[in-house]
Design a protein around this motif. Structure first.
Motif, PDB file in Angstrom:
ATOM      1  N   ALA A   1      72.163  -9.919 -18.615  1.00  0.00           N
ATOM      2  CA  ALA A   1      73.262 -10.415 -17.781  1.00  0.00           C
ATOM      3  C   ALA A   1      73.477  -9.515 -16.571  1.00  0.00           C
ATOM      4  O   ALA A   1      74.575  -9.436 -16.037  1.00  0.00           O
ATOM      5  CB  ALA A   1      74.542 -10.509 -18.612  1.00  0.00           C
ATOM      6  N   GLN A   2      72.426  -8.859 -16.117  1.00  0.00           N
ATOM      7  CA  GLN A   2      72.546  -7.973 -14.966  1.00  0.00           C
ATOM      8  C   GLN A   2      72.975  -8.745 -13.732  1.00  0.00           C
ATOM      9  O   GLN A   2      72.552  -9.881 -13.523  1.00  0.00           O
ATOM     10  CB  GLN A   2      71.216  -7.269 -14.701  1.00  0.00           C
ATOM     11  CG  GLN A   2      70.839  -6.300 -15.776  1.00  0.00           C
ATOM     12  CD  GLN A   2      69.524  -5.601 -15.492  1.00  0.00           C
ATOM     13  OE1 GLN A   2      68.941  -5.743 -14.435  1.00  0.00           O
ATOM     14  NE2 GLN A   2      69.056  -4.843 -16.468  1.00  0.00           N
ATOM     15  N   GLY A   3      73.838  -8.127 -12.941  1.00  0.00           N
ATOM     16  CA  GLY A   3      74.301  -8.763 -11.713  1.00  0.00           C
ATOM     17  C   GLY A   3      75.455  -9.727 -11.908  1.00  0.00           C
ATOM     18  O   GLY A   3      75.904 -10.339 -10.943  1.00  0.00           O
ATOM     19  N   LEU A   4      75.946  -9.878 -13.133  1.00  0.00           N
ATOM     20  CA  LEU A   4      77.047 -10.802 -13.386  1.00  0.00           C
ATOM     21  C   LEU A   4      78.285 -10.360 -12.611  1.00  0.00           C
ATOM     22  O   LEU A   4      78.754  -9.237 -12.775  1.00  0.00           O
ATOM     23  CB  LEU A   4      77.367 -10.854 -14.883  1.00  0.00           C
ATOM     24  CG  LEU A   4      78.456 -11.837 -15.302  1.00  0.00           C
ATOM     25  CD1 LEU A   4      77.964 -13.273 -15.152  1.00  0.00           C
ATOM     26  CD2 LEU A   4      78.884 -11.571 -16.739  1.00  0.00           C
ATOM     27  N   PRO A   5      78.832 -11.221 -11.770  1.00  0.00           N
ATOM     28  CA  PRO A   5      80.068 -10.873 -11.061  1.00  0.00           C
ATOM     29  C   PRO A   5      81.215 -10.735 -12.058  1.00  0.00           C
ATOM     30  O   PRO A   5      81.369 -11.563 -12.954  1.00  0.00           O
ATOM     31  CB  PRO A   5      80.303 -12.053 -10.120  1.00  0.00           C
ATOM     32  CG  PRO A   5      78.994 -12.762 -10.033  1.00  0.00           C
ATOM     33  CD  PRO A   5      78.318 -12.526 -11.348  1.00  0.00           C
ATOM     34  N   CYS A   6      82.008  -9.685 -11.879  1.00  0.00           N
ATOM     35  CA  CYS A   6      83.117  -9.469 -12.801  1.00  0.00           C
ATOM     36  C   CYS A   6      84.343  -8.961 -12.057  1.00  0.00           C
ATOM     37  O   CYS A   6      84.243  -8.452 -10.940  1.00  0.00           O
ATOM     38  CB  CYS A   6      82.722  -8.502 -13.907  1.00  0.00           C
ATOM     39  SG  CYS A   6      82.434  -6.813 -13.341  1.00  0.00           S
TER      40      CYS A   6
ATOM     41  N   LEU B   1      92.102 -16.949  -8.712  1.00  0.00           N
ATOM     42  CA  LEU B   1      91.742 -17.822  -7.594  1.00  0.00           C
ATOM     43  C   LEU B   1      90.595 -17.222  -6.783  1.00  0.00           C
ATOM     44  O   LEU B   1      89.623 -17.905  -6.457  1.00  0.00           O
ATOM     45  CB  LEU B   1      92.962 -18.049  -6.699  1.00  0.00           C
ATOM     46  CG  LEU B   1      92.732 -18.819  -5.398  1.00  0.00           C
ATOM     47  CD1 LEU B   1      92.216 -20.226  -5.669  1.00  0.00           C
ATOM     48  CD2 LEU B   1      94.025 -18.866  -4.590  1.00  0.00           C
ATOM     49  N   TYR B   2      90.684 -15.943  -6.473  1.00  0.00           N
ATOM     50  CA  TYR B   2      89.657 -15.265  -5.695  1.00  0.00           C
ATOM     51  C   TYR B   2      88.292 -15.337  -6.380  1.00  0.00           C
ATOM     52  O   TYR B   2      87.289 -15.660  -5.755  1.00  0.00           O
ATOM     53  CB  TYR B   2      90.069 -13.805  -5.476  1.00  0.00           C
ATOM     54  CG  TYR B   2      89.016 -12.965  -4.810  1.00  0.00           C
ATOM     55  CD1 TYR B   2      88.824 -13.014  -3.434  1.00  0.00           C
ATOM     56  CD2 TYR B   2      88.195 -12.126  -5.553  1.00  0.00           C
ATOM     57  CE1 TYR B   2      87.847 -12.251  -2.819  1.00  0.00           C
ATOM     58  CE2 TYR B   2      87.216 -11.357  -4.947  1.00  0.00           C
ATOM     59  CZ  TYR B   2      87.041 -11.422  -3.576  1.00  0.00           C
ATOM     60  OH  TYR B   2      86.063 -10.673  -2.976  1.00  0.00           O
ATOM     61  N   LEU B   3      88.273 -15.048  -7.666  1.00  0.00           N
ATOM     62  CA  LEU B   3      87.007 -15.038  -8.392  1.00  0.00           C
ATOM     63  C   LEU B   3      86.417 -16.443  -8.479  1.00  0.00           C
ATOM     64  O   LEU B   3      85.222 -16.652  -8.255  1.00  0.00           O
ATOM     65  CB  LEU B   3      87.207 -14.434  -9.788  1.00  0.00           C
ATOM     66  CG  LEU B   3      85.953 -14.062 -10.559  1.00  0.00           C
ATOM     67  CD1 LEU B   3      85.053 -13.123  -9.774  1.00  0.00           C
ATOM     68  CD2 LEU B   3      86.329 -13.442 -11.887  1.00  0.00           C
ATOM     69  N   SER B   4      87.258 -17.423  -8.776  1.00  0.00           N
ATOM     70  CA  SER B   4      86.795 -18.803  -8.897  1.00  0.00           C
ATOM     71  C   SER B   4      86.324 -19.353  -7.542  1.00  0.00           C
ATOM     72  O   SER B   4      85.264 -19.986  -7.455  1.00  0.00           O
ATOM     73  CB  SER B   4      87.921 -19.663  -9.475  1.00  0.00           C
ATOM     74  OG  SER B   4      87.463 -20.937  -9.818  1.00  0.00           O
ATOM     75  N   ALA B   5      87.087 -19.106  -6.488  1.00  0.00           N
ATOM     76  CA  ALA B   5      86.715 -19.588  -5.154  1.00  0.00           C
ATOM     77  C   ALA B   5      85.424 -18.922  -4.680  1.00  0.00           C
ATOM     78  O   ALA B   5      84.556 -19.576  -4.093  1.00  0.00           O
ATOM     79  CB  ALA B   5      87.845 -19.339  -4.161  1.00  0.00           C
ATOM     80  N   GLY B   6      85.285 -17.632  -4.949  1.00  0.00           N
ATOM     81  CA  GLY B   6      84.060 -16.934  -4.564  1.00  0.00           C
ATOM     82  C   GLY B   6      82.852 -17.448  -5.325  1.00  0.00           C
ATOM     83  O   GLY B   6      81.763 -17.568  -4.763  1.00  0.00           O
ATOM     84  N   LEU B   7      83.061 -17.775  -6.572  1.00  0.00           N
ATOM     85  CA  LEU B   7      81.981 -18.330  -7.381  1.00  0.00           C
ATOM     86  C   LEU B   7      81.579 -19.704  -6.854  1.00  0.00           C
ATOM     87  O   LEU B   7      80.393 -19.999  -6.690  1.00  0.00           O
ATOM     88  CB  LEU B   7      82.438 -18.415  -8.848  1.00  0.00           C
ATOM     89  CG  LEU B   7      81.413 -18.799  -9.880  1.00  0.00           C
ATOM     90  CD1 LEU B   7      80.232 -17.847  -9.883  1.00  0.00           C
ATOM     91  CD2 LEU B   7      82.064 -18.825 -11.264  1.00  0.00           C
ATOM     92  N   GLU B   8      82.569 -20.535  -6.588  1.00  0.00           N
ATOM     93  CA  GLU B   8      82.282 -21.886  -6.096  1.00  0.00           C
ATOM     94  C   GLU B   8      81.567 -21.856  -4.734  1.00  0.00           C
ATOM     95  O   GLU B   8      80.636 -22.620  -4.504  1.00  0.00           O
ATOM     96  CB  GLU B   8      83.569 -22.704  -5.965  1.00  0.00           C
ATOM     97  CG  GLU B   8      83.302 -24.124  -5.483  1.00  0.00           C
ATOM     98  CD  GLU B   8      84.570 -24.928  -5.304  1.00  0.00           C
ATOM     99  OE1 GLU B   8      84.617 -26.036  -5.867  1.00  0.00           O
ATOM    100  OE2 GLU B   8      85.493 -24.475  -4.598  1.00  0.00           O
ATOM    101  N   SER B   9      81.983 -20.941  -3.874  1.00  0.00           N
ATOM    102  CA  SER B   9      81.413 -20.897  -2.524  1.00  0.00           C
ATOM    103  C   SER B   9      80.071 -20.177  -2.447  1.00  0.00           C
ATOM    104  O   SER B   9      79.435 -20.157  -1.406  1.00  0.00           O
ATOM    105  CB  SER B   9      82.405 -20.240  -1.566  1.00  0.00           C
ATOM    106  OG  SER B   9      82.552 -18.874  -1.892  1.00  0.00           O
ATOM    107  N   GLY B  10      79.669 -19.553  -3.553  1.00  0.00           N
ATOM    108  CA  GLY B  10      78.390 -18.854  -3.569  1.00  0.00           C
ATOM    109  C   GLY B  10      78.451 -17.422  -3.070  1.00  0.00           C
ATOM    110  O   GLY B  10      77.415 -16.785  -2.875  1.00  0.00           O
ATOM    111  N   ILE B  11      79.661 -16.899  -2.848  1.00  0.00           N
ATOM    112  CA  ILE B  11      79.801 -15.503  -2.437  1.00  0.00           C
ATOM    113  C   ILE B  11      79.323 -14.586  -3.547  1.00  0.00           C
ATOM    114  O   ILE B  11      78.729 -13.552  -3.302  1.00  0.00           O
ATOM    115  CB  ILE B  11      81.267 -15.189  -2.052  1.00  0.00           C
ATOM    116  CG1 ILE B  11      81.643 -15.955  -0.787  1.00  0.00           C
ATOM    117  CG2 ILE B  11      81.484 -13.689  -1.873  1.00  0.00           C
ATOM    118  CD1 ILE B  11      83.107 -15.850  -0.424  1.00  0.00           C
ATOM    119  N   PHE B  12      79.573 -14.974  -4.792  1.00  0.00           N
ATOM    120  CA  PHE B  12      79.143 -14.170  -5.941  1.00  0.00           C
ATOM    121  C   PHE B  12      77.950 -14.823  -6.608  1.00  0.00           C
ATOM    122  O   PHE B  12      77.838 -15.992  -6.706  1.00  0.00           O
ATOM    123  CB  PHE B  12      80.252 -14.021  -6.979  1.00  0.00           C
ATOM    124  CG  PHE B  12      81.563 -13.579  -6.396  1.00  0.00           C
ATOM    125  CD1 PHE B  12      81.652 -12.422  -5.653  1.00  0.00           C
ATOM    126  CD2 PHE B  12      82.700 -14.329  -6.598  1.00  0.00           C
ATOM    127  CE1 PHE B  12      82.862 -12.014  -5.125  1.00  0.00           C
ATOM    128  CE2 PHE B  12      83.919 -13.921  -6.077  1.00  0.00           C
ATOM    129  CZ  PHE B  12      83.996 -12.767  -5.332  1.00  0.00           C
TER     130      PHE B  12
END
Length: 153
Positions: free
Chosen positions: A85-90, A142-153
């Motif tokens: 799971a390396q690189g998993l955004p947390c 919200l930040y984590l979910s929005a970043g995930l959806e937008s491909g930032i993470f």
């Protein structure tokens, strides 16, 4: 559809408010491309982490350390996840009655070993309870979910 896993220890009404706020933020009406899964640390495990695209951890400060429940989650998950799971955004929030330094350091050490990447600095909610903590937890979700959806993470 991407998946955000929230693993949060909620031993009190206030910590439950924090977890609910983080979930509410993560499930914001404008975020359509992220599925949110919420599990207490004693029920979450490596399979849940392997199925997600990002993870939000929540814990109390217990004697200058993370909660026993979150520690148990890491004890059961660390080696099965190592190298997988390396690189998993947390992200992390800590409900700290004192300063939260030891708790933060302990979780950061484990996250470093797993080679997860921080989506943002850990959120330390220090001192006496404040209703503003709820808004901060919601913003983190919200930040984590929005970043995930937008491909930032």
């Amino acid at each position: 559809m991407k998946q955000l896993l929230i693993v949060a220890h909620t031993p009190s009404p206030n910590t439950l408010k924090l977890r609910q706020a983080a979930e509410r933020g993560a499930r914001h009406v404008e975020i359509e491309g992220v599925e949110v899964c919420v599990k207490p640390p004693l029920e979450a495990g490596p399979d849940d982490v392997l199925a997600c695209d990002a993870i939000l951890l929540g814990t109390t400060e217990n004697l200058g350390y993370m909660s026993g429940a979150l520690k148990d989650f890491f004890d059961r998950s660390y080696y099965p996840l190592l190298e997988k799971a390396q690189g998993l955004p947390c992200a992390l929030y800590v409900r700290a009655g004192h300063d939260g330094t030891g708790t933060r350091r302990a979780v950061e050490g484990i996250v470093t070993g797993l080679r997860w990447k921080w989506a943002q600095e850990p959120l330390i909610l220090r001192g006496e309870w404040q209703e503003a903590f709820v808004d901060q937890a919601e913003e983190l979700g919200l930040y984590l979910s929005a970043g995930l959806e937008s491909g930032i993470f």
